[in-house]
Write an enzyme that holds these catalytic residues in place. Structure first.
Site, PDB file in Angstrom:
ATOM      1  CB  SER A  70      -1.049  -0.053   1.238  1.00  0.00           C
ATOM      2  OG  SER A  70      -0.035  -0.169   2.352  1.00  0.00           O
ATOM      3  CE  LYS A 119      -2.809   1.568   4.299  1.00  0.00           C
ATOM      4  NZ  LYS A 119      -1.827   0.481   4.564  1.00  0.00           N
TER       5      LYS A 119
END
Lengths: 198, 193
Positions: A70, A119
């Site tokens: 991600s 993230k």
């Protein structure tokens, strides 16, 4: 032989033969005790090292291997932990929970406390941000933050599970330390096509 | 400087009283066993660091102590002065269930730690009074995956999941099941369903 021992070696005789086994047994006991005390000191050193290591990893800096795509291309993962990226994360930020937009953070997944995600922090508490897909504008609640992965196509983030409580954050990623070609600071970056929050 | 002659130290005649005091002071300083003191200080420092690390590991990962304050858990917990043992192993292993009193980071301010009772785990249906004291209205909600519903025992004075919703399980930092102070109430905390 005289040089080695310092004195002339005693010639073998039946009298000395009877004391030899006792000396050998005593020497063996000394050896076993020595080995056991060495094992004990190794055990003590490893426990001390472990305790100090856990404390440093909890309070100051920890090392994490990236598993997941991600955050590509900032951080990449592969199937084996050794060939995926390894990063350094600092824990000092958890004292006051003061973060900045663009920080890369580690946090526990809100729907599974055993998984840790990495993230980028897009929205701070109290900010209004625009959801990328729709033109909706939402306000990040107090004590929460909005996170998104750099690789929007393969990132399961706040666009799916909403803003996350700051209490789930485990640390802030500061450096990549493996592979050697990517060693360096992780910069605070803002995604190009996103409108900054207001 | 003090000149030496064949190992004997011959002091120079000081030219003034203050110079005499200075040279006495310097001689005193040279006599202190600095290296030995530094060695002992560093070994004591290392021992203290090891001790602090051991305290951190135990209180963060095994068993800690908590001093809850506030009216939200009356009558189970006093408003102040209680000392509770916090079990840090259970939340990590998932041994937390409805009826347990837990410590968690507040979802409204991560620097605040709050103590509340778990009423529902993921998938449970929780019925709660919407406006305690003013009306009898209740609402039923299903707790989402990975979350828990926490409520204070004193529903008239508690800021809990009725206000901030179900919280992720990852915010739970400890389970409080035993009180060690005040002496009149030493014992385990009842786990109400």
């Amino acid at each position: 032989l005289a040089d080695l021992h310092g004195t002339a070696p005693k010639p073998w005789s039946p009298a000395s033969a009877s004391t030899e086994p006792r000396k050998i047994a005593r020497d063996r006991i000394v050896l076993i005790m020595g080995a056991r005390s060495q094992l004990w000191s190794i055990a003590k050193m490893s426990v001390t090292g472990g305790v100090i290591g856990v404390t440093i990893s909890d309070r100051y800096v920890t090392v994490v291997a990236i598993k997941g795509h991600s955050m590509h291309p900032t951080m990449t993962a592969t199937d084996s932990a050794l060939r995926g990226d390894i990063v350094l994360a600092e824990k000092a930020c958890l004292d006051q929970y003061k973060f900045s937009r663009g920080d890369v953070i580690l946090f526990k997944c809100p729907s599974n406390h055993k998984e840790v995600f990495v993230k980028r922090l897009i929205g701070l508490p109290g900010e209004w941000i625009q959801l990328p897909a729709s033109s909706e504008i939402i306000k990040v609640p107090q004590g929460h933050c909005w996170v998104e992965g750099d690789n929007a196509a393969r990132s399961w983030d706040s666009r799916s599970f909403g803003p996350i409580p700051l209490g789930l954050i485990n640390g802030r990623v500061t450096h990549i330390i493996w592979p050697p070609s990517k060693i360096g600071r992780v910069e605070r970056k803002w995604p190009e096509d996103r409108i900054p929050p207001f | 400087m003090i000149p030496k002659t064949k190992g004997k130290i011959i002091p120079i005649e000081p030219s003034s009283p203050s110079a005499a005091a200075m040279s006495r002071f310097v001689r005193r300083l040279a006599g202190i066993p600095w290296r030995q003191i530094a060695g002992e200080a560093s070994s004591v420092g290392l021992l203290m660091a090891q001790g602090l690390c051991a305290v951190h590991v135990v209180s963060e990962h095994v068993l800690g102590v908590a001093f809850p304050r506030g009216p939200s858990m009356l009558p189970a917990l006093n408003m102040a002065g209680d000392v509770l043992l916090t079990d840090k192993v259970s939340p990590r292993r998932g041994w937390v269930g409805p009826g347990d009193v837990v410590l968690l980071l507040s979802p409204e301010d991560p620097r605040k730690i709050v103590a509340k009772r778990v009423l529902g785990m993921e998938g449970d249906e929780v019925t709660y009074p919407v406006d305690a004291g003013n009306s009898d209205a209740t609402k039923t909600v299903v707790v989402p995956q990975g979350h828990i519903w926490v409520q204070g025992d004193n529903i008239y004075s508690s800021n809990d999941s009725r206000q901030f919703g179900p919280v992720p399980y990852g915010l739970v930092k400890g389970k409080m099941s035993y009180r060690i102070w005040p002496p009149s109430r030493i014992g385990s905390i009842d786990s109400k369903e």
